[in-house]
Enzyme design. Structure first.
Site, PDB file in Angstrom:
ATOM      1  N   GLY A 197       0.827  -1.209   0.000  1.00  0.00           N
ATOM      2  CA  GLY A 197       0.000   0.000   0.000  1.00  0.00           C
ATOM      3  C   GLY A 197       0.859   1.255   0.000  1.00  0.00           C
ATOM      4  O   GLY A 197       0.495   2.274   0.586  1.00  0.00           O
TER       5      GLY A 197
ATOM      6  N   SER B 158       1.250   3.319  -2.216  1.00  0.00           N
ATOM      7  CA  SER B 158       0.688   4.389  -3.048  1.00  0.00           C
ATOM      8  C   SER B 158      -0.269   5.280  -2.270  1.00  0.00           C
ATOM      9  O   SER B 158      -0.709   6.317  -2.763  1.00  0.00           O
ATOM     10  CB  SER B 158      -0.083   3.761  -4.214  1.00  0.00           C
ATOM     11  OG  SER B 158      -1.126   2.932  -3.711  1.00  0.00           O
TER      12      SER B 158
ATOM     13  N   VAL C  37      -2.701  -7.952  -2.185  1.00  0.00           N
ATOM     14  CA  VAL C  37      -2.060  -8.707  -1.094  1.00  0.00           C
ATOM     15  C   VAL C  37      -2.984  -9.790  -0.518  1.00  0.00           C
ATOM     16  O   VAL C  37      -2.519 -10.705   0.159  1.00  0.00           O
ATOM     17  CB  VAL C  37      -1.556  -7.779   0.045  1.00  0.00           C
ATOM     18  CG1 VAL C  37      -0.401  -6.905  -0.429  1.00  0.00           C
ATOM     19  CG2 VAL C  37      -2.685  -6.945   0.638  1.00  0.00           C
TER      20      VAL C  37
ATOM     21  N   ASN D 208       1.172  -2.508   5.285  1.00  0.00           N
ATOM     22  CA  ASN D 208       0.437  -1.259   5.483  1.00  0.00           C
ATOM     23  C   ASN D 208      -0.889  -1.224   4.721  1.00  0.00           C
ATOM     24  O   ASN D 208      -1.748  -0.405   5.024  1.00  0.00           O
ATOM     25  CB  ASN D 208       1.358  -0.107   5.043  1.00  0.00           C
ATOM     26  CG  ASN D 208       0.615   1.190   4.860  1.00  0.00           C
ATOM     27  OD1 ASN D 208       0.188   1.813   5.839  1.00  0.00           O
ATOM     28  ND2 ASN D 208       0.419   1.618   3.609  1.00  0.00           N
TER      29      ASN D 208
ATOM     30  N   SER E 124      -4.379  -0.285  14.094  1.00  0.00           N
ATOM     31  CA  SER E 124      -5.226   0.909  14.238  1.00  0.00           C
ATOM     32  C   SER E 124      -5.716   1.008  15.671  1.00  0.00           C
ATOM     33  O   SER E 124      -5.880  -0.015  16.353  1.00  0.00           O
ATOM     34  CB  SER E 124      -6.441   0.797  13.313  1.00  0.00           C
ATOM     35  OG  SER E 124      -7.419   1.758  13.667  1.00  0.00           O
TER      36      SER E 124
ATOM     37  N   TYR F 289     -13.826  -3.752  10.607  1.00  0.00           N
ATOM     38  CA  TYR F 289     -12.504  -3.111  10.481  1.00  0.00           C
ATOM     39  C   TYR F 289     -11.734  -3.284  11.790  1.00  0.00           C
ATOM     40  O   TYR F 289     -10.556  -3.661  11.785  1.00  0.00           O
ATOM     41  CB  TYR F 289     -12.695  -1.624  10.141  1.00  0.00           C
ATOM     42  CG  TYR F 289     -11.416  -0.834  10.008  1.00  0.00           C
ATOM     43  CD1 TYR F 289     -10.660  -0.872   8.834  1.00  0.00           C
ATOM     44  CD2 TYR F 289     -10.956  -0.031  11.051  1.00  0.00           C
ATOM     45  CE1 TYR F 289      -9.485  -0.142   8.708  1.00  0.00           C
ATOM     46  CE2 TYR F 289      -9.790   0.706  10.936  1.00  0.00           C
ATOM     47  CZ  TYR F 289      -9.061   0.655   9.766  1.00  0.00           C
ATOM     48  OH  TYR F 289      -7.892   1.383   9.655  1.00  0.00           O
TER      49      TYR F 289
ATOM     50  N   THR G 114     -10.403  -6.794  12.097  1.00  0.00           N
ATOM     51  CA  THR G 114      -9.210  -7.074  11.278  1.00  0.00           C
ATOM     52  C   THR G 114      -7.969  -6.471  11.934  1.00  0.00           C
ATOM     53  O   THR G 114      -6.894  -7.068  11.923  1.00  0.00           O
ATOM     54  CB  THR G 114      -9.333  -6.523   9.833  1.00  0.00           C
ATOM     55  OG1 THR G 114      -9.425  -5.084   9.842  1.00  0.00           O
ATOM     56  CG2 THR G 114     -10.515  -7.109   9.101  1.00  0.00           C
ATOM     57  N   LYS G 115      -8.134  -5.289  12.522  1.00  0.00           N
ATOM     58  CA  LYS G 115      -6.965  -4.614  13.108  1.00  0.00           C
ATOM     59  C   LYS G 115      -6.560  -5.262  14.430  1.00  0.00           C
ATOM     60  O   LYS G 115      -5.381  -5.351  14.749  1.00  0.00           O
ATOM     61  CB  LYS G 115      -7.265  -3.118  13.279  1.00  0.00           C
ATOM     62  CG  LYS G 115      -7.458  -2.395  11.931  1.00  0.00           C
ATOM     63  CD  LYS G 115      -6.210  -2.506  11.080  1.00  0.00           C
ATOM     64  CE  LYS G 115      -6.273  -1.706   9.797  1.00  0.00           C
ATOM     65  NZ  LYS G 115      -5.022  -1.714   9.045  1.00  0.00           N
TER      66      LYS G 115
ATOM     67  N   ILE H 299      -5.606   9.778  11.236  1.00  0.00           N
ATOM     68  CA  ILE H 299      -4.555  10.378  10.404  1.00  0.00           C
ATOM     69  C   ILE H 299      -5.209  10.931   9.130  1.00  0.00           C
ATOM     70  O   ILE H 299      -6.032  10.245   8.505  1.00  0.00           O
ATOM     71  CB  ILE H 299      -3.492   9.317  10.002  1.00  0.00           C
ATOM     72  CG1 ILE H 299      -3.018   8.505  11.223  1.00  0.00           C
ATOM     73  CG2 ILE H 299      -2.318   9.967   9.267  1.00  0.00           C
ATOM     74  CD1 ILE H 299      -2.308   9.265  12.308  1.00  0.00           C
TER      75      ILE H 299
HETATM   76  P1  NAI Z   1      -5.111   4.982   1.853  1.00  0.00           P
HETATM   77  O1  NAI Z   1      -6.462   4.636   1.380  1.00  0.00           O
HETATM   78  O2  NAI Z   1      -4.515   6.274   1.467  1.00  0.00           O
HETATM   79  O3  NAI Z   1      -4.087   3.820   1.480  1.00  0.00           O
HETATM   80  C1  NAI Z   1      -4.443   2.476   1.490  1.00  0.00           C
HETATM   81  C2  NAI Z   1      -3.416   1.689   0.717  1.00  0.00           C
HETATM   82  O4  NAI Z   1      -3.777   0.292   0.746  1.00  0.00           O
HETATM   83  C3  NAI Z   1      -3.329   2.091  -0.749  1.00  0.00           C
HETATM   84  O5  NAI Z   1      -1.980   2.215  -1.112  1.00  0.00           O
HETATM   85  C4  NAI Z   1      -3.949   0.916  -1.495  1.00  0.00           C
HETATM   86  O6  NAI Z   1      -3.348   0.693  -2.743  1.00  0.00           O
HETATM   87  C5  NAI Z   1      -3.618  -0.226  -0.553  1.00  0.00           C
HETATM   88  N1  NAI Z   1      -4.508  -1.369  -0.810  1.00  0.00           N
HETATM   89  C6  NAI Z   1      -5.863  -1.418  -0.704  1.00  0.00           C
HETATM   90  N2  NAI Z   1      -6.297  -2.638  -1.080  1.00  0.00           N
HETATM   91  C7  NAI Z   1      -5.202  -3.364  -1.396  1.00  0.00           C
HETATM   92  C8  NAI Z   1      -4.982  -4.692  -1.859  1.00  0.00           C
HETATM   93  N3  NAI Z   1      -6.000  -5.555  -2.033  1.00  0.00           N
HETATM   94  N4  NAI Z   1      -3.705  -5.078  -2.130  1.00  0.00           N
HETATM   95  C9  NAI Z   1      -2.671  -4.229  -1.953  1.00  0.00           C
HETATM   96  N5  NAI Z   1      -2.802  -2.977  -1.504  1.00  0.00           N
HETATM   97  C10 NAI Z   1      -4.059  -2.552  -1.228  1.00  0.00           C
HETATM   98  O7  NAI Z   1      -5.215   4.856   3.447  1.00  0.00           O
HETATM   99  P2  NAI Z   1      -4.177   5.182   4.607  1.00  0.00           P
HETATM  100  O8  NAI Z   1      -4.885   6.040   5.572  1.00  0.00           O
HETATM  101  O9  NAI Z   1      -2.866   5.586   4.078  1.00  0.00           O
HETATM  102  O10 NAI Z   1      -4.066   3.732   5.289  1.00  0.00           O
HETATM  103  C11 NAI Z   1      -2.882   2.962   5.343  1.00  0.00           C
HETATM  104  C12 NAI Z   1      -3.033   1.959   6.472  1.00  0.00           C
HETATM  105  O11 NAI Z   1      -3.157   2.646   7.717  1.00  0.00           O
HETATM  106  C13 NAI Z   1      -4.283   1.078   6.360  1.00  0.00           C
HETATM  107  O12 NAI Z   1      -3.975  -0.245   6.744  1.00  0.00           O
HETATM  108  C14 NAI Z   1      -5.231   1.696   7.361  1.00  0.00           C
HETATM  109  O13 NAI Z   1      -6.168   0.765   7.846  1.00  0.00           O
HETATM  110  C15 NAI Z   1      -4.249   2.139   8.441  1.00  0.00           C
HETATM  111  N6  NAI Z   1      -4.784   3.156   9.325  1.00  0.00           N
HETATM  112  C16 NAI Z   1      -5.164   4.395   8.841  1.00  0.00           C
HETATM  113  C17 NAI Z   1      -5.675   5.341   9.702  1.00  0.00           C
HETATM  114  C18 NAI Z   1      -6.106   6.698   9.238  1.00  0.00           C
HETATM  115  O14 NAI Z   1      -6.688   7.437  10.073  1.00  0.00           O
HETATM  116  N7  NAI Z   1      -5.855   7.096   8.002  1.00  0.00           N
HETATM  117  C19 NAI Z   1      -5.830   5.050  11.135  1.00  0.00           C
HETATM  118  C20 NAI Z   1      -5.394   3.746  11.536  1.00  0.00           C
HETATM  119  C21 NAI Z   1      -4.886   2.844  10.644  1.00  0.00           C
END
Ligand code: NAI
Length: 245
Positions: A12, A14, A63, A89, A141, A154, A157-158, A187
């Site tokens: 992830g 990107s 993934v 991630n 998370s 969600y 999973t976390k 975030i």
């Molecule tokens: P985002 O939506 O900007 O990024 C999510 C990433 O996961 C993307 O790069 C996407 O390509 C990738 N992804 C989604 N499905 C996929 C798959 N099947 N195979 C491979 N990659 C896949 O979201 P963000 O906020 O950057 O989240 C990143 C991580 O942080 C996630 O695991 C999210 O649950 C976790 N997180 C985010 C929080 C927030 O407040 N933004 C809080 C707590 C955890």
């Protein structure tokens, strides 16, 4: 160039937090494998931040699908060598009432968030065990620690990632591999972009440090967990949430 002999895979890479993690390792001279699912442009943008002298590669892979993960592993090993640091991630969210979620949505959530990390850890561990060195970091998370309403699956999973971290860290510690997780609070990223100004202000009020988190708050914690500075840290949940428990 302090780490140019080391390779990190950021799944992830990107997305919002993923791009910041790529930038942090890229700055420190790691070779960076950037995984994305559908957002190729996000992965290309992230690659521009690999500025510390290491190489990079961009890898499309779901993934949640072990066959694709194993293919990605082969490609990364060919391009950048064996992975020393794995950052699981990738993640998606589901917001809604638990009993109304559709089966396909629930399956996709568990496959991406939980099986995605399980698949990657299982695929990338063997070379780490052989070398008796490696570091795996999950992105959990606050939802997994506390359990949030309307984000029940969600949260499950976390919480699963936290269990995975704790159990796997014990199993592979004798093989010199550390397993930890970061647990972000709220975030600002594309994942949370749909929250209204009103919702954001009320979250800010609840967070003792009085602000919404930045992706860099998380990436610096991940970099620390991967580094030798954390050589005695394994099985831990590093909460990065501004005190929002
Ligand atoms: P985002 O939506 O900007 O990024 C999510 C990433 O996961 C993307 O790069 C996407 O390509 C990738 N992804 C989604 N499905 C996929 C798959 N099947 N195979 C491979 N990659 C896949 O979201 P963000 O906020 O950057 O989240 C990143 C991580 O942080 C996630 O695991 C999210 O649950 C976790 N997180 C985010 C929080 C927030 O407040 N933004 C809080 C707590 C955890």
């Amino acid at each position: 160039m302090i780490n140019s002999n080391k390779t990190v895979l950021v799944t992830g890479g990107s997305g919002g937090i993923g791009q910041a993690i790529v930038a942090a390792f890229g700055r420190e001279g790691y070779n960076v494998a950037i995984n994305y699912f559908t957002n190729e442009k996000g992965a290309i943008d992230a690659s521009k931040s690999v500025t510390g002298g290491g190489a990079f590669g961009i890898y499309q892979c779901d993934v949640g699908d072990m066959t694709q993960v194993l293919k990605m592993k082969e490609q990364i090993e060919r391009d950048l060598g064996e992975v020393d640091v794995l950052v699981c991630n990738s993640g998606i969210e589901y917001f809604g009432l638990f009993h109304l979620a559709k089966e396909e949505e629930t399956e996709r959530l568990y496959k991406t968030n939980l099986f995605g990390a399980v698949n990657c850890a299982r695929a990338f561990l063997p070379p780490m065990i052989n070398k008796k060195s490696g570091s795996i970091i999950m992105n959990a998370s606050i939802c997994g620690e506390m359990g949030f309403s309307c984000e029940v699956d969600y949260s499950v999973t976390k919480a699963g990632l936290i269990g995975l971290t704790k159990a796997l860290s014990r199993e592979v510690a004798p093989s010199g591999v550390r397993v930890n997780c970061v647990s972000p609070g709220f975030i600002a990223t594309p994942m949370t972009a749909h929250f209204s100004e009103e919702a954001l202000s009320s979250i800010k009020e609840e967070v003792p440090l009085g602000r919404i988190g930045k992706s860099e708050d998380i990436s610096e914690a991940v970099l620390y967990l991967a580094s030798d500075k954390a050589s005695y840290v394994t099985g831990t949940v590093l909460s990065v949430n501004g005190g929002w428990y």
